[in-house]
Write an enzyme that holds these catalytic residues in place. Structure first.
Site, short mmCIF file in Angstrom:
data_model
loop_
_atom_site.label_atom_id
_atom_site.label_comp_id
_atom_site.label_asym_id
_atom_site.label_seq_id
_atom_site.Cartn_x
_atom_site.Cartn_y
_atom_site.Cartn_z
N TYR A 136 4.90 -9.05 15.91
CA TYR A 136 5.09 -7.95 14.96
C TYR A 136 5.60 -6.71 15.69
O TYR A 136 6.59 -6.08 15.28
CB TYR A 136 3.77 -7.65 14.24
CG TYR A 136 3.78 -6.35 13.46
CD1 TYR A 136 4.33 -6.29 12.19
CD2 TYR A 136 3.22 -5.18 14.00
CE1 TYR A 136 4.36 -5.09 11.48
CE2 TYR A 136 3.24 -3.99 13.30
CZ TYR A 136 3.81 -3.95 12.04
OH TYR A 136 3.82 -2.76 11.35
N GLN A 148 0.83 -1.22 0.00
CA GLN A 148 0.00 0.00 0.00
C GLN A 148 0.86 1.26 0.00
O GLN A 148 0.76 2.12 -0.88
CB GLN A 148 -0.92 0.03 1.23
CG GLN A 148 -1.64 1.37 1.39
CD GLN A 148 -2.40 1.51 2.69
OE1 GLN A 148 -3.61 1.41 2.69
NE2 GLN A 148 -1.70 1.76 3.80
N GLU A 176 1.95 0.33 16.74
CA GLU A 176 1.79 -0.93 17.48
C GLU A 176 2.83 -1.06 18.59
O GLU A 176 2.61 -1.77 19.57
CB GLU A 176 1.93 -2.12 16.53
CG GLU A 176 0.70 -2.51 15.78
CD GLU A 176 -0.39 -3.10 16.67
OE1 GLU A 176 -0.12 -4.07 17.38
OE2 GLU A 176 -1.51 -2.57 16.66
N LEU A 184 10.20 0.08 3.68
CA LEU A 184 8.79 -0.18 4.02
C LEU A 184 8.47 -1.67 4.06
O LEU A 184 7.41 -2.05 4.58
CB LEU A 184 7.87 0.49 2.99
CG LEU A 184 8.14 1.96 2.66
CD1 LEU A 184 7.12 2.49 1.68
CD2 LEU A 184 8.14 2.81 3.92
N HIS A 219 -2.90 3.70 8.82
CA HIS A 219 -3.33 4.51 7.67
C HIS A 219 -3.81 3.56 6.58
O HIS A 219 -3.23 2.51 6.35
CB HIS A 219 -2.22 5.45 7.20
CG HIS A 219 -0.88 4.80 7.09
ND1 HIS A 219 -0.07 4.59 8.18
CD2 HIS A 219 -0.22 4.30 6.03
CE1 HIS A 219 1.04 3.99 7.79
NE2 HIS A 219 0.97 3.80 6.47
N SER A 238 6.08 1.76 13.85
CA SER A 238 4.63 1.59 13.97
C SER A 238 4.09 1.97 15.34
O SER A 238 4.73 1.72 16.37
CB SER A 238 4.29 0.12 13.71
OG SER A 238 2.97 -0.15 14.09
#
Ligand code: NAP
Ligand code: G4F
Length: 337
Positions: free
Chosen positions: A155, A14, A134, A87, A185, A132
């Site tokens: 992760y 993405q 997260e 990325l 996002h 992130s």
């Protein structure tokens, strides 16, 4: 127009696809790393394709994998990028509980392989690490650059490692390396098993009479959902700063999965409560309950501010699904993702 050269890992994802568009529009020569696969994975960048036989092609793709450090070093040596946007990752939180070791070697050690290749080649390039929200896990919102990390998944643990190795190469070797700590996002190009795309896709199919039910897990989790094209602009801005630093990128607003369901189904003219079924396979062994970012540093230093918030994002995503050619149900219920 810029005459810089950039390397994007994860260009087929993405964010990679939107970032490639942005950099090409600024005049960059863009190189992308792609994995060899038995089927094509370039759907998100096919519209950017240029015939590689033309010497002035501005987009160039190379096979490579985050597991292969020597290939990464050889590519850096030949491309000589000014900027590296890293990325690529195994980016699905739920899947990381099933594949913790693979997630560690790609999402975590992949960053080390890139940074080590930069150090070994001695290239003076700038480096962006896709960190992130997260990583904050259960730390209470709002979360900023100074908030404590409490990773709640393999992760997130891998991303915390990658965050710190990025800082370490900055401090130890002077690499111009930055962490963008991006909150969720989304976009019509979002992977189909992330909750926003899954909901938008199902809302369109239910509105067309192609399916009746959607299975989901935890509806109470809250996320700070922004619009991906705006977020790749923040990545670029970070690498244009004279001094490397770490930045939170977020909208500052949060909604629950239940709220997002309401936005999507209402826009499609549906009552979500008639169509949602609970499936425990979509629960995570440990959940991140509430993410809301404080992006005031990005606004102050980068001049960046989100303009699209979750209600508008839901409308953008449902409209894209309604406009798309009808496709098969994409819920992968066998995998629990
Ligand atoms: P995405 O759509 O899942 O894309 C991931 C990319 O990584 C794909 O191009 C994928 O290639 C590539 N990749 C995966 N494993 C690889 C490997 N072993 N070697 C080479 N390439 C590999 O992710 P995204 O949403 O664009 O996110 C971009 C980055 O930002 C990720 O690192 C993600 O963890 C991070 N992030 C995302 C968000 C968000 O909300 N989207 C928020 C914070 C951080 P294939 O196409 O071949 O699978
Ligand atoms: O859409 P999600 O899978 O995204 P999640 O876990 O927040 O991770 C995404 O954002 C991170 C940034 O914070 C990125 F680093 C990461 O790479 C990825 O892009 O899940 C969002 C929420 C979760 O709380 C999940 O439990 O939705 C909940 N949820 C409820 N039912 C579901 C489902 N998630 C998915 N994927 N599928 C469900 O059926």
């Amino acid at each position: 127009m810029s005459d810089k050269t950039a390397l994007i890992t994860g260009i087929t994802g993405q964010d990679g696809s939107y970032l490639a568009e942005l950099l090409l529009s600024k005049g960059y020569l863009v190189h992308g790393l792609i994995r060899r696969s038995s089927t094509f994975t370039t759907q998100r960048i096919d519209h950017l394709y240029e015939d590689p036989h033309e010497s002035d092609a501005r987009l160039r793709l190379h096979y490579g994998d985050l597991a292969d450090g020597s290939r990464i070093a050889a590519l850096l040596e030949s491309i000589q990028p000014d900027e590296v946007y890293h990325l690529a990752a195994q980016s699905h939180v739920r899947v990381s509980f099933d594949e913790p070791e693979f997630t560690g070697t790609t999402t975590g050690l992949g960053t080390t392989r890139l940074l080590e290749a930069i150090r070994m080649t001695g290239l003076p390039c700038r480096f962006y690490q896709a960190s992130s929200s997260e990583m904050f896990g259960t730390t209470a919102p709002p979360q900023s650059e100074s908030s404590i990390f409490h990773p709640r998944s393999p992760y997130a643990a891998a991303k915390v490692y990658a965050y710190w190795i990025t800082r370490n190469y900055r401090e130890a070797y002077g690499v111009h390396a930055v962490n963008g700590i991006l909150f969720n996002h989304e976009s019509p190009r979002r992977g189909e098993t992330f909750v926003t795309r899954k909901i938008a896709h199902a809302a369109a199919r239910i509105a067309r009479g192609e399916q009746d039910a959607l299975h989901l897990g935890n509806l109470e989790a809250r996320r700070d959902w922004g619009y991906a094209p705006e977020y790749v602009d923040a990545m670029w801005r970070m690498l244009q700063q004279d001094e490397p630093g770490d930045y939170v990128v977020a909208t500052g607003t949060s909604y629950s999965v239940r709220d997002f369901l309401g936005f999507c189904f209402e826009h499609a003219g549906l009552d979500w409560e008639k169509h949602i079924r609970f499936d425990e396979r979509y629960l995570r062994p440990s959940e991140v309950p509430d993410l809301v970012g404080d992006a005031s540093k990005a606004e102050r230093e980068l001049g960046w501010k989100a303009t699209v918030h979750a209600p508008e994002l839901a409308r953008i995503m449902v409209d894209a699904e309604l406009a798309a050619v009808p496709a098969p149900a994409r819920e992968r219920s066998l995998t629990g993702a």
